[in-house]
Scaffold this active site. Sequence first.
Site, mmCIF file in Angstrom:
data_model
loop_
_atom_site.group_PDB
_atom_site.id
_atom_site.type_symbol
_atom_site.label_atom_id
_atom_site.label_comp_id
_atom_site.label_asym_id
_atom_site.label_seq_id
_atom_site.Cartn_x
_atom_site.Cartn_y
_atom_site.Cartn_z
ATOM 1 N N ASP A 164 0.662 -1.176 0.110
ATOM 2 C CA ASP A 164 -0.013 0.089 -0.116
ATOM 3 C C ASP A 164 0.799 1.210 0.023
ATOM 4 O O ASP A 164 2.031 1.042 0.356
ATOM 5 C CB ASP A 164 -0.803 0.000 1.220
ATOM 6 N N ASP A 219 -0.363 5.044 0.853
ATOM 7 C CA ASP A 219 -0.625 6.058 2.115
ATOM 8 C C ASP A 219 -0.734 5.249 3.392
ATOM 9 O O ASP A 219 -1.445 4.122 3.825
ATOM 10 C CB ASP A 219 -2.063 6.620 1.996
#
Lengths: 174, 174
Positions: free
Chosen positions: A8, A10
């Site tokens: 991922d 953020d």
Amino acid sequence: MKKTIAIDMDGVIADIDTHYINWYERDYGIKLLPENIRGLTTDEAFGGATRKFVFTPGFFLTVPVMPGAVEALKTLSEIFDIYIVSAAVEFPQSLTEKLEWLNTNFPFITWKNIIFCGNKSIINTDFMIDDLIRNLDTFKGETLMFNSLFNYNHNHHRRVNNWQEVVEFFKDKA
Amino acid sequence: MKKTIAIDMDGVIADIDTHYINWYERDYGIKLLPENIRGLTTDEAFGGATRKFVFTPGFFLTVPVMPGAVEALKTLSEIFDIYIVSAAVEFPQSLTEKLEWLNTNFPFITWKNIIFCGNKSIINTDFMIDDLIRNLDTFKGETLMFNSLFNYNHNHHRRVNNWQEVVEFFKDKA
């Protein structure tokens, strides 16, 4: 064939919690302390300000890199096929900013290994590193929950506190 | 749980072959006939012009919709979970254009069901509809090869010639 890891952006390679806190202080003059907002939702912590931030041009372009992420991804990419998988489609203007941010900070990750999606339920890799419970919950492989202020109260995925712990975890997983 | 379909954009719901031919005639004054370029690569057919087109602002915003695609996707989305999966990350400026094009022409598909990626090898759905052999070859589910000028010589995936045939194929697949 190399094993695959979905990583991922953020909250995992981009330190968006710090970015929220910095922008909140800049715009509202209030310096929130991490220990005071831990376990809240972002709306509870920032009163909806983050929903304005994520639609502000430049926001995603200027997120600080998560400490240790560059070195860790370089190390992991030698042994695994790593894919950056970011739920970016909700914020259209973020797409090009996120791509530019990746090219600047992680130039060794090519466009072939970048995925922007709405949700991650059809992503199929051996491992997923994410801070959001809803992404980890629908994933069929092995999950690592990257520690963030906002997943503090969840404990049904293996928590990793920093990139050093992630690299350590993957030492015998190739 | 509904079965899932990954649906490509260019050459599948976006009629990019026609768009190439139109732009080529506009820019070079040569009207190529589909029957004369069938089975070639795009470089063989257009002499590299398409590589210029795909980096031209506005190109992806103005691709004609593939005939029958809107009605077919409306029908399929009632019975299946459909995901638009487009290899867009190679052309950064295309990301926002493709998103705008989807919002304009397929407003019933929300951002949650849109995926932009570099390659499709980690996409995990029950079915994939694509015109590119390299995407279909690495896919683990059932494949449909949407007919295009440039996959004319490949026959190791089930070919569908138009959206009516796709809808017909899915009639008993739910």
